[in-house]
Motif scaffolding. Structure first.
Motif, PDB file in Angstrom:
ATOM      1  N   TYR A 263       0.831  -1.206   0.000  1.00  0.00           N
ATOM      2  CA  TYR A 263       0.000   0.000   0.000  1.00  0.00           C
ATOM      3  C   TYR A 263       0.869   1.260   0.000  1.00  0.00           C
ATOM      4  O   TYR A 263       0.655   2.176  -0.804  1.00  0.00           O
ATOM      5  CB  TYR A 263      -0.916  -0.005   1.225  1.00  0.00           C
ATOM      6  CG  TYR A 263      -1.693   1.273   1.427  1.00  0.00           C
ATOM      7  CD1 TYR A 263      -2.991   1.408   0.934  1.00  0.00           C
ATOM      8  CD2 TYR A 263      -1.142   2.351   2.114  1.00  0.00           C
ATOM      9  CE1 TYR A 263      -3.702   2.584   1.107  1.00  0.00           C
ATOM     10  CE2 TYR A 263      -1.846   3.530   2.296  1.00  0.00           C
ATOM     11  CZ  TYR A 263      -3.126   3.642   1.796  1.00  0.00           C
ATOM     12  OH  TYR A 263      -3.821   4.814   1.967  1.00  0.00           O
ATOM     13  N   PHE A 264       1.860   1.316   0.898  1.00  0.00           N
ATOM     14  CA  PHE A 264       2.687   2.513   0.998  1.00  0.00           C
ATOM     15  C   PHE A 264       3.583   2.698  -0.230  1.00  0.00           C
ATOM     16  O   PHE A 264       3.896   3.829  -0.611  1.00  0.00           O
ATOM     17  CB  PHE A 264       3.518   2.481   2.278  1.00  0.00           C
ATOM     18  CG  PHE A 264       2.702   2.688   3.524  1.00  0.00           C
ATOM     19  CD1 PHE A 264       1.933   3.832   3.670  1.00  0.00           C
ATOM     20  CD2 PHE A 264       2.685   1.743   4.530  1.00  0.00           C
ATOM     21  CE1 PHE A 264       1.159   4.030   4.811  1.00  0.00           C
ATOM     22  CE2 PHE A 264       1.923   1.928   5.661  1.00  0.00           C
ATOM     23  CZ  PHE A 264       1.150   3.083   5.806  1.00  0.00           C
ATOM     24  N   ALA A 265       3.986   1.603  -0.850  1.00  0.00           N
ATOM     25  CA  ALA A 265       4.741   1.713  -2.099  1.00  0.00           C
ATOM     26  C   ALA A 265       3.873   2.351  -3.179  1.00  0.00           C
ATOM     27  O   ALA A 265       4.320   3.232  -3.930  1.00  0.00           O
ATOM     28  CB  ALA A 265       5.229   0.339  -2.548  1.00  0.00           C
ATOM     29  N   ALA A 266       2.616   1.914  -3.267  1.00  0.00           N
ATOM     30  CA  ALA A 266       1.693   2.490  -4.250  1.00  0.00           C
ATOM     31  C   ALA A 266       1.366   3.933  -3.913  1.00  0.00           C
ATOM     32  O   ALA A 266       1.260   4.789  -4.811  1.00  0.00           O
ATOM     33  CB  ALA A 266       0.412   1.659  -4.306  1.00  0.00           C
ATOM     34  N   TRP A 267       1.208   4.236  -2.614  1.00  0.00           N
ATOM     35  CA  TRP A 267       0.932   5.611  -2.202  1.00  0.00           C
ATOM     36  C   TRP A 267       2.066   6.533  -2.628  1.00  0.00           C
ATOM     37  O   TRP A 267       1.844   7.611  -3.165  1.00  0.00           O
ATOM     38  CB  TRP A 267       0.741   5.677  -0.682  1.00  0.00           C
ATOM     39  CG  TRP A 267       0.093   6.947  -0.203  1.00  0.00           C
ATOM     40  CD1 TRP A 267      -1.235   7.159   0.011  1.00  0.00           C
ATOM     41  CD2 TRP A 267       0.750   8.178   0.130  1.00  0.00           C
ATOM     42  NE1 TRP A 267      -1.451   8.453   0.448  1.00  0.00           N
ATOM     43  CE2 TRP A 267      -0.247   9.093   0.527  1.00  0.00           C
ATOM     44  CE3 TRP A 267       2.084   8.590   0.111  1.00  0.00           C
ATOM     45  CZ2 TRP A 267       0.045  10.407   0.921  1.00  0.00           C
ATOM     46  CZ3 TRP A 267       2.378   9.901   0.491  1.00  0.00           C
ATOM     47  CH2 TRP A 267       1.377  10.786   0.892  1.00  0.00           C
ATOM     48  N   GLY A 268       3.295   6.087  -2.391  1.00  0.00           N
ATOM     49  CA  GLY A 268       4.442   6.896  -2.775  1.00  0.00           C
ATOM     50  C   GLY A 268       4.609   7.019  -4.276  1.00  0.00           C
ATOM     51  O   GLY A 268       5.120   8.024  -4.775  1.00  0.00           O
ATOM     52  N   GLU A 269       4.152   6.016  -5.012  1.00  0.00           N
ATOM     53  CA  GLU A 269       4.298   6.011  -6.471  1.00  0.00           C
ATOM     54  C   GLU A 269       3.244   6.868  -7.156  1.00  0.00           C
ATOM     55  O   GLU A 269       3.537   7.544  -8.161  1.00  0.00           O
ATOM     56  CB  GLU A 269       4.197   4.570  -6.972  1.00  0.00           C
ATOM     57  CG  GLU A 269       4.450   4.399  -8.466  1.00  0.00           C
ATOM     58  CD  GLU A 269       5.911   4.562  -8.844  1.00  0.00           C
ATOM     59  OE1 GLU A 269       6.178   4.929 -10.002  1.00  0.00           O
ATOM     60  OE2 GLU A 269       6.779   4.337  -7.979  1.00  0.00           O
ATOM     61  N   HIS A 270       2.034   6.885  -6.626  1.00  0.00           N
ATOM     62  CA  HIS A 270       0.921   7.486  -7.354  1.00  0.00           C
ATOM     63  C   HIS A 270       0.340   8.767  -6.751  1.00  0.00           C
ATOM     64  O   HIS A 270      -0.375   9.493  -7.448  1.00  0.00           O
ATOM     65  CB  HIS A 270      -0.216   6.464  -7.490  1.00  0.00           C
ATOM     66  CG  HIS A 270       0.171   5.221  -8.218  1.00  0.00           C
ATOM     67  ND1 HIS A 270       0.510   5.213  -9.556  1.00  0.00           N
ATOM     68  CD2 HIS A 270       0.292   3.926  -7.792  1.00  0.00           C
ATOM     69  CE1 HIS A 270       0.812   3.981  -9.932  1.00  0.00           C
ATOM     70  NE2 HIS A 270       0.692   3.183  -8.876  1.00  0.00           N
ATOM     71  N   THR A 271       0.614   9.033  -5.493  1.00  0.00           N
ATOM     72  CA  THR A 271       0.003  10.193  -4.851  1.00  0.00           C
ATOM     73  C   THR A 271       0.708  11.485  -5.270  1.00  0.00           C
ATOM     74  O   THR A 271       1.936  11.569  -5.247  1.00  0.00           O
ATOM     75  CB  THR A 271       0.050  10.062  -3.314  1.00  0.00           C
ATOM     76  OG1 THR A 271      -0.606   8.854  -2.937  1.00  0.00           O
ATOM     77  CG2 THR A 271      -0.651  11.244  -2.654  1.00  0.00           C
ATOM     78  N   THR A 272      -0.068  12.464  -5.639  1.00  0.00           N
ATOM     79  CA  THR A 272       0.457  13.773  -6.002  1.00  0.00           C
ATOM     80  C   THR A 272      -0.228  14.844  -5.166  1.00  0.00           C
ATOM     81  O   THR A 272      -1.396  14.712  -4.811  1.00  0.00           O
ATOM     82  CB  THR A 272       0.255  14.083  -7.493  1.00  0.00           C
ATOM     83  OG1 THR A 272      -1.153  14.010  -7.807  1.00  0.00           O
ATOM     84  CG2 THR A 272       1.015  13.103  -8.362  1.00  0.00           C
ATOM     85  N   PHE A 273       0.511  15.903  -4.870  1.00  0.00           N
ATOM     86  CA  PHE A 273      -0.040  16.998  -4.081  1.00  0.00           C
ATOM     87  C   PHE A 273      -1.032  17.776  -4.945  1.00  0.00           C
ATOM     88  O   PHE A 273      -0.734  18.109  -6.092  1.00  0.00           O
ATOM     89  CB  PHE A 273       1.089  17.908  -3.606  1.00  0.00           C
ATOM     90  CG  PHE A 273       0.699  18.831  -2.502  1.00  0.00           C
ATOM     91  CD1 PHE A 273       0.366  18.333  -1.257  1.00  0.00           C
ATOM     92  CD2 PHE A 273       0.672  20.207  -2.696  1.00  0.00           C
ATOM     93  CE1 PHE A 273       0.017  19.178  -0.216  1.00  0.00           C
ATOM     94  CE2 PHE A 273       0.323  21.058  -1.665  1.00  0.00           C
ATOM     95  CZ  PHE A 273      -0.007  20.545  -0.418  1.00  0.00           C
ATOM     96  N   PRO A 274      -2.236  18.074  -4.418  1.00  0.00           N
ATOM     97  CA  PRO A 274      -3.280  18.676  -5.250  1.00  0.00           C
ATOM     98  C   PRO A 274      -3.151  20.180  -5.489  1.00  0.00           C
ATOM     99  O   PRO A 274      -4.133  20.831  -5.844  1.00  0.00           O
ATOM    100  CB  PRO A 274      -4.561  18.357  -4.461  1.00  0.00           C
ATOM    101  CG  PRO A 274      -4.127  18.294  -3.054  1.00  0.00           C
ATOM    102  CD  PRO A 274      -2.741  17.704  -3.082  1.00  0.00           C
TER     103      PRO A 274
END
Length: 227
Positions: A28-39
């Motif tokens: 989960y945290f790997a995906a969060w770091g890969e895909h999350t962008t600041f809005p």
């Protein structure tokens, strides 16, 4: 995410813009770091920030997801399920009680989903700005808030943790929930995920710089357990 089908059944689906379902917290945290962008765009952030904070906030905001992915093994203590169900709008108004304050139901489950234990937060009526995103002069030498209203919320948080711990004993469960809620390190990180997704400005990497394994919660997993 939990999705309701037309036939009335429920299924766990992928989290929008993130993926899944995930088998482990580190996935989960790997995906969060890969895909999350600041809005917020850099231009809008520069327009909102005082000159002395612009570069630090923008650098930290851009680097935070990468660092979460990089440190996912350091910040994870419960890598495998079962995982907790998180209510996305846990307020007083969504708790239905009777005349004697017995809880009858919880409503408004839109956007609810299972999350890693490390993303568990206090109910929204006990929410405060994480100290790592706040100004340091708002806290005393012991790290306690100077503002009376914030100190009161912190006091209510301590009462809440004690109540959760008592409920865990009565139910014969472990102390997973109370230990996560009672850890300043994990609550800083957990609040930072949410504030980041909402676009709150701040120097997010401080939450990782200040992080230390909390033995009351558990020890970080060993790198490689996921792979």
């Amino acid at each position: 995410m939990i999705a309701k089908r037309a036939n009335g059944t429920y299924e766990i689906e992928a989290i929008p813009d993130l993926g899944g379902p995930f088998n482990t917290a580190t996935e989960y945290f790997a995906a969060w770091g890969e895909h999350t962008t600041f809005p917020r765009s850099e231009e809008s952030m520069r327009a909102m920030l005082p000159e002395e904070y612009k570069d630090d906030v923008i650098e930290s905001t851009g680097d935070y997801p990468r660092r979460i992915k990089e440190h996912r093994f350091d910040i994870t203590v419960r890598n495998e399920g079962p995982f907790p169900l998180k209510h996305a709008d846990f307020l007083h108004s969504n708790v239905i009680v009777d005349a004697e304050f017995n809880v009858l139901s919880i409503i408004d489950w839109e956007h609810a989903g299972t999350v890693p234990w490390e993303r568990v937060e206090f109910p929204m009526f006990l929410s405060t700005l994480p100290p790592t995103l706040d100004f340091p002069w708002r806290y005393d030498d012991d790290g306690k808030p100077l503002a009376d209203d914030t100190r009161k919320v912190w006091g209510k948080r301590e009462e809440y943790v004690r109540s959760v711990a008592e409920a865990e004993k009565e139910m014969g469960s472990d102390d997973g929930l109370s230990s996560i809620l009672g850890s300043i390190y994990y609550q800083n990180l957990s609040s930072c995920y949410t504030r980041y997704e909402e676009g709150k400005l701040g120097i997010y990497c401080r939450a990782l710089d200040d992080f230390a394994p909390d033995r009351s919660v558990g020890l970080p997993i060993k790198k490689g357990n996921e792979d």
